[in-house]
Design an enzyme around this catalytic site. Structure first.
Site, mmCIF file in Angstrom:
data_model
loop_
_atom_site.group_PDB
_atom_site.id
_atom_site.type_symbol
_atom_site.label_atom_id
_atom_site.label_comp_id
_atom_site.label_asym_id
_atom_site.label_seq_id
_atom_site.Cartn_x
_atom_site.Cartn_y
_atom_site.Cartn_z
ATOM 1 N N LYS A 166 0.852 -1.189 0.000
ATOM 2 C CA LYS A 166 0.000 0.000 0.000
ATOM 3 C C LYS A 166 0.883 1.232 0.000
ATOM 4 O O LYS A 166 1.623 1.486 0.933
ATOM 5 C CB LYS A 166 -0.908 0.006 1.219
ATOM 6 N N LYS A 218 -2.202 -1.608 -3.810
ATOM 7 C CA LYS A 218 -3.056 -0.432 -3.793
ATOM 8 C C LYS A 218 -2.209 0.830 -3.803
ATOM 9 O O LYS A 218 -1.261 0.916 -3.036
ATOM 10 C CB LYS A 218 -3.897 -0.484 -2.534
HETATM 11 C C1 PBG Z 1 -7.163 3.413 5.078
HETATM 12 C C2 PBG Z 1 -7.684 3.324 3.684
HETATM 13 C C3 PBG Z 1 -7.517 4.252 2.641
HETATM 14 C C4 PBG Z 1 -8.208 3.755 1.519
HETATM 15 C C5 PBG Z 1 -8.778 2.557 1.901
HETATM 16 N N1 PBG Z 1 -8.424 2.301 3.218
HETATM 17 C C6 PBG Z 1 -6.902 5.545 2.558
HETATM 18 C C7 PBG Z 1 -5.740 6.059 3.164
HETATM 19 O O1 PBG Z 1 -4.737 5.380 3.397
HETATM 20 O O2 PBG Z 1 -5.837 7.265 3.392
HETATM 21 C C8 PBG Z 1 -8.309 4.452 0.185
HETATM 22 C C9 PBG Z 1 -9.280 3.911 -0.783
HETATM 23 C C10 PBG Z 1 -9.611 4.824 -1.900
HETATM 24 O O3 PBG Z 1 -8.966 5.868 -2.117
HETATM 25 O O4 PBG Z 1 -10.542 4.494 -2.634
HETATM 26 N N2 PBG Z 1 -7.907 2.647 5.974
#
Ligand code: PBG
Length: 294
Positions: A166, A218
């Site tokens: 991520k 991601k």
């Molecule tokens: C954090 C989380 C994030 C997303 C999903 N889970 C964002 C972040 O790290 O700020 C982003 C998903 C998206 O942008 O569609 N729990």
């Protein structure tokens, strides 16, 4: 997999800034979405919840009857085994400072204190009927820790979807509106550096060793090389999340008349599958299932 947002205390579904048609749902309106997913043949939903009250500890995430736990229970009651129910396992929606964990006295995220909270949260969500937990907080050791807590409590069949790779990305912008994020600063301390490709291989390896059932990359689009690496490297299924900002780019370009919306969406999703993801989280899941059925 369709991600959905359930907002505590909401009377009517509410549009989300920058999310082009994706809404915050009420506890009851979201149930209609589950029915639609089942009818359309989408196999899975990923539930995010936004509480009315936040605190520094994120305690609504693991309180006995918090909004996410309630939402999972309700989804399970409504859907039985017809939908795979994934619950987000992270504190960021629940903390007053918006970080994915609790903070130490210097204001930095305290990894190990956060793991304890993830463990408590995992038990609540598993007891409520979640099939799978999306470990999205990027704490070191989170997969092994949560796996152990689940196993010790007899939840051996609850699976873990590890957000192994991520990245600290600009493409999460609209999502932060969706969850009304309170974040100041950024998550570069615990999310990955976009320039680093090799680190993902290592993170995936560690998560699989610790018991991850699925590994996630991601965002998806700017990281297709990482998706492809992951698919070659590991024997567990690879998931990819086409995140809010990536979705918004396509929607905004289509709204401006610059590209053909449906073709672009198909092309984006196809590219993620081609790179090697067999599980795709996308806000277009329902729309695509309906269109492809036709
Ligand atoms: C954090 C989380 C994030 C997303 C999903 N889970 C964002 C972040 O790290 O700020 C982003 C998903 C998206 O942008 O569609 N729990």
């Amino acid at each position: 997999v369709l991600p959905v947002f359930v907002r505590e205390g909401l009377a009517e579904p509410r549009a989300i800034d920058g999310m082009f048609g994706v809404e915050q749902h009420t506890e009851t309106s979201v149930v209609r979405v589950y029915d639609d997913l089942i009818a359309a043949g989408v196999q899975s939903v990923m539930i995010f919840a936004i509480p009315e009250l936040r605190d520094a500890e994120g305690s609504e995430a693991y309180s006995p009857d918090g909004i996410l736990t309630r939402s999972v229970r309700r989804a399970r009651e409504r859907c039985g085994d017809r939908l795979v129910i994934i619950a987000d396992l992270c504190l960021d929606e629940f903390t007053s400072h918006g970080h994915c964990g609790v903070l130490d006295e210097h204001g930095a995220v305290d990894n190990d204190a956060t793991l304890e909270r993830y463990g408590q949260m995992a038990l609540r969500l598993a007891a409520a009927g979640a099939d799978m937990l999306g470990a999205s907080g990027m704490m070191d050791g989170q997969v092994g820790f949560v796996r152990q807590v689940l196993d010790d409590a007899g939840f051996r069949d609850v699976a873990i979807l590890a957000y192994s790779a991520k990245y600290a990305s600009s493409f999460y912008g609209p999502f932060r509106n969706a969850v009304e994020s309170q974040l100041e600063g950024d998550r570069r301390g615990y999310q990955q550096d976009p320039r680093n490709r090799r680190e993902s291989c290592r993170e995936i390896e560690l998560d699989v060793e610790q018991g991850a059932d699925v590994v996630m990359v991601k965002p998806a689009l700017s990281y297709l090389d990482v998706v492809s690496d992951a698919a070659r490297q590991t024997s567990v299924p690879v998931a990819a999340y086409v995140v809010s900002g990536e979705t918004a780019m396509v929607e905004a370009a289509a709204a401006a008349g610059a590209i053909d919306r449906e073709r672009a969406i198909d092309e984006v999703i196809t590219s993620v599958a081609r790179a090697g993801a067999t599980i795709i989280c996308t806000y277009w899941a329902l729309e695509l299932a309906l269109r492809w059925k036709e």
